[in-house]
Design a protein around this motif. Sequence first.
Motif, mmCIF file in Angstrom:
data_model
loop_
_atom_site.group_PDB
_atom_site.id
_atom_site.type_symbol
_atom_site.label_atom_id
_atom_site.label_comp_id
_atom_site.label_asym_id
_atom_site.label_seq_id
_atom_site.Cartn_x
_atom_site.Cartn_y
_atom_site.Cartn_z
ATOM 1 N N VAL A 40 -19.031 -2.188 12.980
ATOM 2 C CA VAL A 40 -17.775 -2.808 12.904
ATOM 3 C C VAL A 40 -16.972 -2.286 14.146
ATOM 4 C CG1 VAL A 40 -15.784 -2.716 11.269
ATOM 5 C CG2 VAL A 40 -17.977 -2.796 9.982
ATOM 6 N N GLN B 296 -5.351 9.734 3.840
ATOM 7 C CA GLN B 296 -4.090 8.742 2.918
ATOM 8 C C GLN B 296 -5.156 9.072 1.530
ATOM 9 O OE1 GLN B 296 -5.998 5.417 5.123
ATOM 10 N NE2 GLN B 296 -4.188 3.545 3.596
ATOM 11 N N GLU C 116 -16.743 11.154 7.753
ATOM 12 C CA GLU C 116 -18.248 10.446 6.732
ATOM 13 C C GLU C 116 -18.244 11.491 4.828
ATOM 14 O OE1 GLU C 116 -20.310 8.087 6.483
ATOM 15 O OE2 GLU C 116 -19.667 7.008 8.009
ATOM 16 N N ARG D 108 -15.229 9.985 2.983
ATOM 17 C CA ARG D 108 -15.403 8.445 2.165
ATOM 18 C C ARG D 108 -16.630 8.410 1.383
ATOM 19 N NH1 ARG D 108 -13.671 4.031 5.305
ATOM 20 N NH2 ARG D 108 -15.445 3.064 4.645
ATOM 21 N N ALA E 169 -14.278 -1.035 14.730
ATOM 22 C CA ALA E 169 -12.538 -0.743 14.191
ATOM 23 C C ALA E 169 -11.876 -0.513 14.948
ATOM 24 C CB ALA E 169 -12.857 0.680 13.365
ATOM 25 N N PRO F 103 -1.482 -4.715 9.671
ATOM 26 C CA PRO F 103 -2.540 -5.040 8.677
ATOM 27 C C PRO F 103 -4.095 -3.888 8.267
ATOM 28 C CG PRO F 103 -3.010 -6.777 9.704
ATOM 29 C CD PRO F 103 -2.123 -5.587 10.447
ATOM 30 N N SER F 104 -3.897 -3.870 6.687
ATOM 31 C CA SER F 104 -5.311 -3.539 6.114
ATOM 32 C C SER F 104 -6.290 -3.584 6.695
ATOM 33 C CB SER F 104 -5.447 -3.839 4.856
ATOM 34 O OG SER F 104 -6.590 -2.831 4.413
ATOM 35 N N GLY F 105 -7.792 -2.265 7.286
ATOM 36 C CA GLY F 105 -8.722 -2.821 8.194
ATOM 37 C C GLY F 105 -7.396 -2.824 9.552
ATOM 38 N N CYS F 106 -6.698 -2.523 9.967
ATOM 39 C CA CYS F 106 -7.281 -3.319 11.228
ATOM 40 C C CYS F 106 -7.992 -1.919 12.528
ATOM 41 C CB CYS F 106 -5.610 -3.638 11.638
ATOM 42 S SG CYS F 106 -4.346 -2.670 11.940
ATOM 43 N N GLY F 107 -8.074 -0.706 11.745
ATOM 44 C CA GLY F 107 -8.254 0.648 12.164
ATOM 45 C C GLY F 107 -7.175 1.950 12.485
ATOM 46 N N LYS F 108 -5.900 1.678 11.532
ATOM 47 C CA LYS F 108 -4.723 2.556 11.507
ATOM 48 C C LYS F 108 -5.849 3.958 11.480
ATOM 49 C CE LYS F 108 -2.527 0.511 8.727
ATOM 50 N NZ LYS F 108 -3.197 -0.777 8.192
ATOM 51 N N SER F 109 -6.292 4.609 10.278
ATOM 52 C CA SER F 109 -6.873 5.628 10.130
ATOM 53 C C SER F 109 -7.862 6.093 10.963
ATOM 54 C CB SER F 109 -7.516 5.818 8.754
ATOM 55 O OG SER F 109 -6.376 5.449 7.483
ATOM 56 N N THR F 110 -8.694 4.736 11.605
ATOM 57 C CA THR F 110 -9.474 5.196 12.822
ATOM 58 C C THR F 110 -9.132 5.817 13.314
ATOM 59 O OG1 THR F 110 -11.209 3.258 11.629
ATOM 60 C CG2 THR F 110 -11.862 4.398 13.962
ATOM 61 N N HIS G 278 2.809 1.624 5.986
ATOM 62 C CA HIS G 278 2.957 0.513 5.759
ATOM 63 C C HIS G 278 4.704 -0.046 5.507
ATOM 64 C CE1 HIS G 278 -0.913 -0.790 4.455
ATOM 65 N NE2 HIS G 278 -1.265 -1.702 5.322
ATOM 66 N N TYR H 212 -18.177 1.359 13.632
ATOM 67 C CA TYR H 212 -19.575 1.244 12.811
ATOM 68 C C TYR H 212 -20.101 1.285 12.572
ATOM 69 C CZ TYR H 212 -14.372 4.276 11.597
ATOM 70 O OH TYR H 212 -13.543 5.223 11.492
ATOM 71 N N GLU I 255 -0.463 6.717 6.342
ATOM 72 C CA GLU I 255 0.492 6.556 4.824
ATOM 73 C C GLU I 255 0.734 7.755 3.747
ATOM 74 O OE1 GLU I 255 -0.343 3.393 3.521
ATOM 75 O OE2 GLU I 255 -1.762 2.560 4.591
#
Lengths: 223, 367
Positions: free
Chosen positions: A23, A95, B362, B365, A25, A44-51, A202, A16, A169
């Motif tokens: 980033v 999510q 996008e 978000r 991701a 962990p949060s922000g590790c790229g799961k959603s991406t 999680h 991104y 989630e």
Amino acid sequence: MNKETVLKAEDVAKTYHPGNVSVEAVQGISLSIEEGEHVSIVGPSGCGKSTLLYLLGALITPTSGRVIINGIPTENLKDRDLTGLRRKSIGFVFQQFNLIPTLTARANLGIATRLRGMAAGDEICRYLQLVGLEDKMDRRPNELSVGEQQRVSIARALVCNPAVILADEPTGSLDSKTSRGIMELLTKLNRENGRTLIIVTHNKKIAGMAGRVLHMLDGKIKG
Amino acid sequence: MISLAISNLQRRKVRSAICILAVALGITLLLVLVGLCSGVISESSRRVVRIGADIIVQPAGSSYFLGLRSGNLPVAYAGKIEEIDGVAGVSPLMTWTTTINNVIHVIYGIDLESFDRIGAGLSLKKGRYWTNDNEVMVDERLAKATGYKVGDEVTFLARPFTICGIYRAGIGSRVSMPLPALQDLLKQKDKASLFFIKCASRDENVVSTVAEEIAGRYPGLRPTEVAAYAEALQGNIDYLDEFIGTIISAALIISFLVILLALYTTILERTREIGILRAIGATRSYIMRSIVLESVILCAMGVLVGYLLSFLSTRWILFAHPLLTIETSTGWIVIAGGLGILGGVLGALYPALRASFLDPIEALRYE
Ligand SMILES: Nc1ncnc2c1ncn2[C@@H]1O[C@H](COP(=O)(O)OP(=O)(O)OP(=O)(O)O)[C@@H](O)[C@H]1O
Ligand SMILES: [Mg+2]
């Protein structure tokens, strides 16, 4: 028994560019998911799961690598064909439960079915019943609790009978009783109807129900 | 898709209402102005046609608007024209434009005796024909609009006149007076503005032969066949097409801009929903179509409200100004409706295109 590969990621990466930083991701993930599999993605949060989930569902295009859905490489598909492929094969639970605020629960499901050319009045009621909202079908999202909205969005993903369910989630904002109910529903669809299920979570207990658990860290899969 | 579009329009009721009203105003502007324009022109040409003459003879180069010139045509021509084969009658007429009580009127100076011969004449409804040079007649429409009665006095060209009679409206001008009196007033003795000519037969060939003969003998005269008069009158109004073109563009641009602005802001505030739709399986073209559909619904409602407003404002204008004529043809109603919707569709294109190219994630978000 030789099962079909429904989803395949070949060295996919997603970078991104918010502002002038970049980033990474997701960083070069390869994986195959077979028909009828139940996979969890944790990390962990922000590790790229959603991406990663969006990449697998072809909601975003990878920066490099490619995604193959039902044997069809997606990188060169036109919008209409790609959308068609997603409609046919994939149901998303986001999510943040993304419902259309002006429409009732029933109409939110209605749009999804109509986009697929299904006339599904009865099905809509059945799925809203399955998630325990039979008496709230005609409420708009702002007249529903957060957990109820989440259940509507799950029903919306299921009502189109997708071969693959990608859930980000799905029980994140539900109490343990409702969340158990939802998981029972999802695992039943997986076991009895052969639906492929990929769940980002999680919750260790929910992750443990899967046949395979992918651990993510910093955009990569560990073990 | 329709229910989605309608639910979106209901969300911002004030904005939708303003759009509808703006489109409606454009439509009203178009219908009323064009209706007024063509109404006034065709009503005045009808009044000339209904006089019953077959040919109008004017000095070459005159306007088809009668009344823009007084007389520079010697009445003596009348006798010569009468001798032409196929001519059954000639009536000299003096026209003059003046204001009576601040309203512009074309006044006819008529020679009653010959006027009766070239057509049906003035048909008397009240009072009597004039017997001296201080008397004038008005038509019923003017009488009704102003309340003039037989015996009332009117002043124009700085002189008082007595109304001696009222004739049926729809023929000639609204105010008529004896030819010699008008010649006198304008200091143009033995002159006329034009001749009305009655032919021996209504037959097209006879009429055009007579017209050619007049033109051939008197190069200073221009005969116009009455059958072609209405068209010639419209062609004579140099800026009519430009004027109507401007009104059409105004109506189109109003629709276009209002819809463009409204939908553009709509897209900005609905970015997230558009993302949801894309994510649950809407194609780009579906998004585009649903936004264009919204605009079409808005404009269609605007057009309907515009029809209603045009109707009401036409009634109101005619009530306030009874001497005006507004003619709204079906053709123009259809054109106005089409323009309103066309403007809306064009205005929706850019927002729709933008919306359809939003990246779904996008968009999701967006908070
Ligand atoms: N559209 C975007 N633009 C910029 N950066 C983004 C975008 N989406 C995600 N990121 C960044 O990419 C990284 C991975 O995000 P992602 O949403 O995939 O994480 P996640 O594992 O789902 O986290 P969580 O468990 O909190 O949901 C994060 O650092 C996030 O800030
Ligand atoms: Mg996430």
